[in-house]
Design a protein around this motif. Structure first.
Motif, PDB file in Angstrom:
ATOM      1  N   PHE A 147      -8.509  -1.183   6.026  1.00  0.00           N
ATOM      2  CA  PHE A 147      -7.230  -1.058   5.942  1.00  0.00           C
ATOM      3  C   PHE A 147      -6.730   0.158   5.258  1.00  0.00           C
ATOM      4  O   PHE A 147      -5.774   0.827   5.570  1.00  0.00           O
ATOM      5  N   TYR A 148      -7.172  -0.111   3.915  1.00  0.00           N
ATOM      6  CA  TYR A 148      -6.696   1.216   2.715  1.00  0.00           C
ATOM      7  C   TYR A 148      -7.248   2.541   3.355  1.00  0.00           C
ATOM      8  O   TYR A 148      -6.437   3.535   3.349  1.00  0.00           O
ATOM      9  N   ALA A 173      -7.551   3.430   6.380  1.00  0.00           N
ATOM     10  CA  ALA A 173      -6.557   3.697   7.666  1.00  0.00           C
ATOM     11  C   ALA A 173      -5.168   4.329   7.067  1.00  0.00           C
ATOM     12  O   ALA A 173      -4.477   5.023   7.758  1.00  0.00           O
ATOM     13  N   GLN A 174      -4.694   3.698   5.922  1.00  0.00           N
ATOM     14  CA  GLN A 174      -3.296   4.080   5.413  1.00  0.00           C
ATOM     15  C   GLN A 174      -3.533   5.528   4.960  1.00  0.00           C
ATOM     16  O   GLN A 174      -2.334   6.372   5.073  1.00  0.00           O
ATOM     17  N   THR A 182      -5.862  -3.456  11.812  1.00  0.00           N
ATOM     18  CA  THR A 182      -5.838  -2.100  11.231  1.00  0.00           C
ATOM     19  C   THR A 182      -6.139  -1.172  12.382  1.00  0.00           C
ATOM     20  O   THR A 182      -5.184  -0.162  12.257  1.00  0.00           O
ATOM     21  N   LEU A 203     -13.060   3.345  13.211  1.00  0.00           N
ATOM     22  CA  LEU A 203     -12.973   2.560  11.966  1.00  0.00           C
ATOM     23  C   LEU A 203     -14.477   1.847  11.904  1.00  0.00           C
ATOM     24  O   LEU A 203     -14.556   1.082  12.674  1.00  0.00           O
ATOM     25  N   SER A 234     -12.564  -5.692   5.124  1.00  0.00           N
ATOM     26  CA  SER A 234     -11.363  -5.343   5.921  1.00  0.00           C
ATOM     27  C   SER A 234     -10.326  -4.674   5.241  1.00  0.00           C
ATOM     28  O   SER A 234      -9.762  -3.988   5.710  1.00  0.00           O
ATOM     29  N   GLU A 263      -9.037  -8.838  11.383  1.00  0.00           N
ATOM     30  CA  GLU A 263      -8.228  -7.957  10.478  1.00  0.00           C
ATOM     31  C   GLU A 263      -8.560  -6.379  10.790  1.00  0.00           C
ATOM     32  O   GLU A 263      -7.825  -5.570  10.622  1.00  0.00           O
ATOM     33  N   ASP A 264      -9.721  -5.944  11.381  1.00  0.00           N
ATOM     34  CA  ASP A 264     -10.388  -4.919  11.757  1.00  0.00           C
ATOM     35  C   ASP A 264      -9.376  -4.404  12.916  1.00  0.00           C
ATOM     36  O   ASP A 264      -8.924  -3.178  13.146  1.00  0.00           O
ATOM     37  N   TYR A 294     -13.448   2.536   0.112  1.00  0.00           N
ATOM     38  CA  TYR A 294     -13.720   3.255   1.697  1.00  0.00           C
ATOM     39  C   TYR A 294     -14.159   4.963   1.432  1.00  0.00           C
ATOM     40  O   TYR A 294     -13.732   5.440   0.614  1.00  0.00           O
ATOM     41  N   ASP A 346      -2.643  -1.156  14.007  1.00  0.00           N
ATOM     42  CA  ASP A 346      -1.572  -0.772  13.240  1.00  0.00           C
ATOM     43  C   ASP A 346      -1.395   1.055  13.214  1.00  0.00           C
ATOM     44  O   ASP A 346      -0.734   1.819  13.212  1.00  0.00           O
ATOM     45  N   LEU A 347      -2.680   1.393  13.076  1.00  0.00           N
ATOM     46  CA  LEU A 347      -2.741   2.902  12.921  1.00  0.00           C
ATOM     47  C   LEU A 347      -2.500   3.604  14.272  1.00  0.00           C
ATOM     48  O   LEU A 347      -1.844   4.642  14.366  1.00  0.00           O
TER      49      LEU A 347
END
Length: 168
Positions: A143-144, A146-147, A71, A95, A139, A67-68, A123, A74-75
């Motif tokens: 993710f949040y 990174a968003q 992330t 991260l 994770s 999951e990391d 985070y 995705d970023l």
């Protein structure tokens, strides 16, 4: 500190996504710091100077967790689509999990702990010498974070090209 909302000290420990932002990197040329418009708005913000991303960006994830890794990819993909290439000699967005030695050390030096409600989705985004670090315990929190980083990258020119992009 610039308080965004006034929350009693005891209640602030129960907030789900406590976030700290401050970027203290000096850009190549002075830029005015824009007002941060983030969704959701963090409880605490310490805006700093803008970091030019003309040389690209490097995204690193210290975890082997799938999951990391998702992330981080995705970023990386989002920034590439916005015209900001991945380059090794560029500023770094790292991260990190709170369990890593680097994550623990950064949190300790900033006097931040992940207790109670912060654990699941909380985070922290902290400056580093050549970029910033997103630190979370889970994770979902990573993710949040990174968003939020995606929102901290300002588009370059009018066409949305990465030339002239800035990291808040």
């Amino acid at each position: 500190m610039i308080p965004i909302t006034r929350v009693p000290r005891r209640a602030s420990r129960l907030l789900n996504a406590a976030t700290f932002f401050f970027i203290s990197l000096t850009p190549l040329q002075a830029q005015p710091t824009p007002v941060l418009k983030l969704i959701p708005m963090p409880r605490e913000v310490h805006p700093g100077k803008l970091l030019p991303l003309d040389r690209g960006i490097l995204i690193r994830a210290s975890s082997r967790d799938a999951e990391d890794r998702f992330t981080a990819e995705d970023l990386r993909t989002t920034l590439k689509e916005r015209g900001i290439p991945a380059r090794s000699a560029a500023p770094v967005i790292e991260l990190l999990r709170t369990a890593t030695p680097v994550g623990r050390a950064m949190l300790a030096s900033a006097h931040i702990s992940f207790e109670g409600a912060r654990h699941d989705e909380g985070y922290v985004i902290l400056p580093r010498r050549r970029g910033l670090a997103v630190i979370a315990e889970t994770s979902a929190g990573l993710f949040y974070g990174a968003q939020t980083v995606k929102q901290l990258v300002l588009a370059g020119d009018a066409s949305g090209n990465g030339q002239g992009a800035l990291l808040q």
